[in-house]
Design an enzyme around this catalytic site. Structure first.
Site, PDB file in Angstrom:
ATOM      1  N   ASP A  39     -78.404 -65.254   4.318  1.00 47.49           N
ATOM      2  CA  ASP A  39     -77.207 -64.414   4.343  1.00 47.49           C
ATOM      3  C   ASP A  39     -77.185 -63.561   5.604  1.00 47.49           C
ATOM      4  O   ASP A  39     -77.189 -62.328   5.559  1.00 47.49           O
ATOM      5  CB  ASP A  39     -77.149 -63.548   3.077  1.00 47.49           C
ATOM      6  CG  ASP A  39     -77.093 -64.403   1.818  1.00 47.49           C
ATOM      7  OD1 ASP A  39     -76.707 -65.589   1.922  1.00 47.49           O
ATOM      8  OD2 ASP A  39     -77.458 -63.906   0.748  1.00 47.49           O
ATOM      9  N   ASP A  90     -71.985 -71.331   0.225  1.00 52.04           N
ATOM     10  CA  ASP A  90     -71.790 -70.606  -1.033  1.00 52.04           C
ATOM     11  C   ASP A  90     -70.439 -69.876  -0.996  1.00 52.04           C
ATOM     12  O   ASP A  90     -70.373 -68.663  -1.083  1.00 52.04           O
ATOM     13  CB  ASP A  90     -72.978 -69.633  -1.171  1.00 52.04           C
ATOM     14  CG  ASP A  90     -72.946 -68.819  -2.431  1.00 52.04           C
ATOM     15  OD1 ASP A  90     -72.129 -69.119  -3.308  1.00 52.04           O
ATOM     16  OD2 ASP A  90     -73.749 -67.872  -2.524  1.00 52.04           O
ATOM     17  N   ARG A  91     -69.376 -70.636  -0.852  1.00 51.53           N
ATOM     18  CA  ARG A  91     -68.044 -70.064  -0.622  1.00 51.53           C
ATOM     19  C   ARG A  91     -67.362 -69.600  -1.908  1.00 51.53           C
ATOM     20  O   ARG A  91     -66.438 -68.826  -1.885  1.00 51.53           O
ATOM     21  CB  ARG A  91     -67.179 -71.102   0.118  1.00 51.53           C
ATOM     22  CG  ARG A  91     -65.736 -70.748   0.338  1.00 51.53           C
ATOM     23  CD  ARG A  91     -65.573 -69.513   1.208  1.00 51.53           C
ATOM     24  NE  ARG A  91     -64.168 -69.161   1.388  1.00 51.53           N
ATOM     25  CZ  ARG A  91     -63.386 -68.603   0.471  1.00 51.53           C
ATOM     26  NH1 ARG A  91     -63.873 -68.321  -0.734  1.00 51.53           N
ATOM     27  NH2 ARG A  91     -62.135 -68.327   0.730  1.00 51.53           N
ATOM     28  N   LYS A  92     -67.788 -70.142  -3.034  1.00 52.19           N
ATOM     29  CA  LYS A  92     -67.199 -69.786  -4.339  1.00 52.19           C
ATOM     30  C   LYS A  92     -65.666 -69.857  -4.300  1.00 52.19           C
ATOM     31  O   LYS A  92     -64.970 -68.860  -4.485  1.00 52.19           O
ATOM     32  CB  LYS A  92     -67.633 -68.396  -4.797  1.00 52.19           C
ATOM     33  CG  LYS A  92     -69.148 -68.235  -4.953  1.00 52.19           C
ATOM     34  CD  LYS A  92     -69.508 -66.872  -5.491  1.00 52.19           C
ATOM     35  CE  LYS A  92     -70.984 -66.698  -5.693  1.00 52.19           C
ATOM     36  NZ  LYS A  92     -71.752 -66.576  -4.445  1.00 52.19           N
ATOM     37  N   GLY A  97     -55.406 -74.641  -6.325  1.00 56.82           N
ATOM     38  CA  GLY A  97     -55.846 -75.838  -5.617  1.00 56.82           C
ATOM     39  C   GLY A  97     -55.319 -75.965  -4.198  1.00 56.82           C
ATOM     40  O   GLY A  97     -56.064 -76.282  -3.260  1.00 56.82           O
ATOM     41  N   TYR A 224     -82.980 -60.534 -11.454  1.00 60.08           N
ATOM     42  CA  TYR A 224     -83.888 -61.574 -10.960  1.00 60.08           C
ATOM     43  C   TYR A 224     -84.798 -62.141 -12.039  1.00 60.08           C
ATOM     44  O   TYR A 224     -85.128 -61.479 -13.016  1.00 60.08           O
ATOM     45  CB  TYR A 224     -84.776 -60.994  -9.853  1.00 60.08           C
ATOM     46  CG  TYR A 224     -84.042 -60.711  -8.559  1.00 60.08           C
ATOM     47  CD1 TYR A 224     -83.487 -61.736  -7.800  1.00 60.08           C
ATOM     48  CD2 TYR A 224     -83.911 -59.400  -8.091  1.00 60.08           C
ATOM     49  CE1 TYR A 224     -82.835 -61.475  -6.613  1.00 60.08           C
ATOM     50  CE2 TYR A 224     -83.263 -59.129  -6.897  1.00 60.08           C
ATOM     51  CZ  TYR A 224     -82.730 -60.172  -6.160  1.00 60.08           C
ATOM     52  OH  TYR A 224     -82.075 -59.921  -4.985  1.00 60.08           O
TER      53      TYR A 224
HETATM   54  O1  6AU Z   1     -81.826 -63.602  -3.503  1.00 59.15           O
HETATM   55  P1  6AU Z   1     -80.674 -62.684  -3.196  1.00 59.15           P
HETATM   56  O2  6AU Z   1     -80.319 -61.772  -4.359  1.00 59.15           O
HETATM   57  O3  6AU Z   1     -80.845 -61.930  -1.921  1.00 59.15           O
HETATM   58  O4  6AU Z   1     -79.421 -63.627  -2.900  1.00 59.15           O
HETATM   59  C1  6AU Z   1     -78.891 -64.467  -3.834  1.00 59.15           C
HETATM   60  C2  6AU Z   1     -77.840 -65.367  -3.209  1.00 59.15           C
HETATM   61  C3  6AU Z   1     -76.667 -64.618  -2.571  1.00 59.15           C
HETATM   62  C4  6AU Z   1     -75.577 -64.670  -3.633  1.00 59.15           C
HETATM   63  O5  6AU Z   1     -74.296 -64.702  -3.033  1.00 59.15           O
HETATM   64  C5  6AU Z   1     -75.891 -65.961  -4.375  1.00 59.15           C
HETATM   65  O6  6AU Z   1     -77.278 -66.180  -4.247  1.00 59.15           O
HETATM   66  N1  6AU Z   1     -75.555 -65.968  -5.847  1.00 59.15           N
HETATM   67  C6  6AU Z   1     -74.793 -67.013  -6.417  1.00 59.15           C
HETATM   68  C7  6AU Z   1     -74.442 -68.266  -5.760  1.00 59.15           C
HETATM   69  C8  6AU Z   1     -75.324 -68.957  -4.865  1.00 59.15           C
HETATM   70  O7  6AU Z   1     -73.431 -68.863  -6.072  1.00 59.15           O
HETATM   71  C9  6AU Z   1     -74.413 -66.919  -7.751  1.00 59.15           C
HETATM   72  C10 6AU Z   1     -74.868 -65.860  -8.554  1.00 59.15           C
HETATM   73  O8  6AU Z   1     -74.585 -65.800  -9.747  1.00 59.15           O
HETATM   74  N2  6AU Z   1     -75.693 -64.938  -7.995  1.00 59.15           N
HETATM   75  C11 6AU Z   1     -76.050 -64.978  -6.673  1.00 59.15           C
HETATM   76  O9  6AU Z   1     -76.849 -64.113  -6.262  1.00 59.15           O
HETATM   77  O10 6AU Z   1     -76.278 -65.362  -1.421  1.00 59.15           O
END
Ligand code: 6AU
Length: 271
Positions: A39, A90-92, A97, A224
């Protein structure tokens, strides 16, 4: 919820989607189910990928890169090819559409050109997946077999609304799609047949964020679990961001997560 106890190479051989096959193959080659969430907000963050043999996939948020451009696209593609990792943007995608098609294909970020995998928040229903498929499966699209979609079926943040029926409906949407290879989820969703032995059975892959060996939460609601707990719960690929990139010894720490993730996977397939 069931989870796969099959080794990645078996899942690679039986999977119908080339992106899933490649993910599993890289995992076996590198002994790594680690996805690093890079990130970063610069095109050239120092030492980002120096030890990419540890890495299965690089997860990106390119909309936070302040100097995003041709150099970012070319650099990312080159690195991925040279060091054999995949790119997950990871654009979500969450809009209607028609808008999502423009955000994915072309536009400022040209995501369809370089991201092997993207994810979708199907809040507005399955139409968003169909919209992406219209692009991916179009005869003129040059990356047809090389693009896949994940559904954000759960989120790791406290108070997440993506639970219960929402998560169930994500599974229904995935079952109707040819581009969806799996879910971002905290563990198995009951979608995997542990005795998978026919190629007709869809083998959805679980990608798990919110992975950290030392922290259980942070102030913005992120929650986490450890790599071991995640893989035990059914995660196939662990996504680690700050646990690695804020560490003073990024390479050593990445190696540690890779080992923990791989050991947990080996324990699971032996169980
Ligand atoms: O390990 P971190 O907490 O520093 O980063 C987690 C990464 C970040 C979030 O945007 C992403 O995972 N994320 C996602 C994704 C990947 O879709 C979903 C979610 O529920 N939680 C989350 O943290 O880049």
């Amino acid at each position: 919820a069931s989870k796969s106890t099959l080794p990645y190479h078996i899942r690679a051989a039986s999977h119908q989607h080339p992106v899933a096959q490649k993910l599993f193959r890289i995992a076996e080659q590198k002994k790594s189910n680690l996805i690093i969430s890079a990130d970063f907000s610069d095109t050239e963050p120092s030492g980002m990928c120096r030890r990419t043999y540890l890495l299965n996939t690089l997860s990106t948020h390119v909309d936070i890169i302040h100097d995003f451009g041709e150099k970012t696209v070319v650099g990312l593609k080159k690195l991925a090819a040279k060091h054999n990792f995949m790119i997950f943007e990871d654009r979500k995608f969450v809009d209607i559409g028609s808008t999502v098609q423009k955000q994915y294909h072309g536009g400022a970020l040209r995501i369809s050109e370089w991201a092997d995998i993207v994810n979708v928040s199907p809040l507005g229903g399955g139409g968003v997946v169909e919209a992406l498929e219209q692009i991916i499966f179009n005869e003129t699209f040059p990356y047809r077999d090389g693009r896949a979609v994940l559904l954000l079926a759960e989120m790791t943040t406290a108070g997440s609304l993506a639970t219960g029926q929402y998560t169930e409906q994500c599974i229904d949407i995935a079952n109707q799609s040819g581009a969806v290879i799996g879910f971002v989820a905290t563990g198995a969703l009951g979608t995997v047949n542990p005795d998978l032995n026919t190629s007709a059975q869809e083998d959805f892959i679980i990608f798990t964020t919110g992975v950290n060996s030392y922290q259980s939460g942070n102030v913005l609601g992120q929650q986490y679990q450890t790599p071991e707990a995640a893989v035990k719960a059914g995660s196939d690929f662990i996504i680690v961001g700050r646990g690695i990139y804020t560490s003073e010894n990024r390479v050593g720490t990445a190696k540690q997560y890779q080992r923990e993730g791989w050991n947990a996977y080996e324990a699971r397939i032996a169980s």
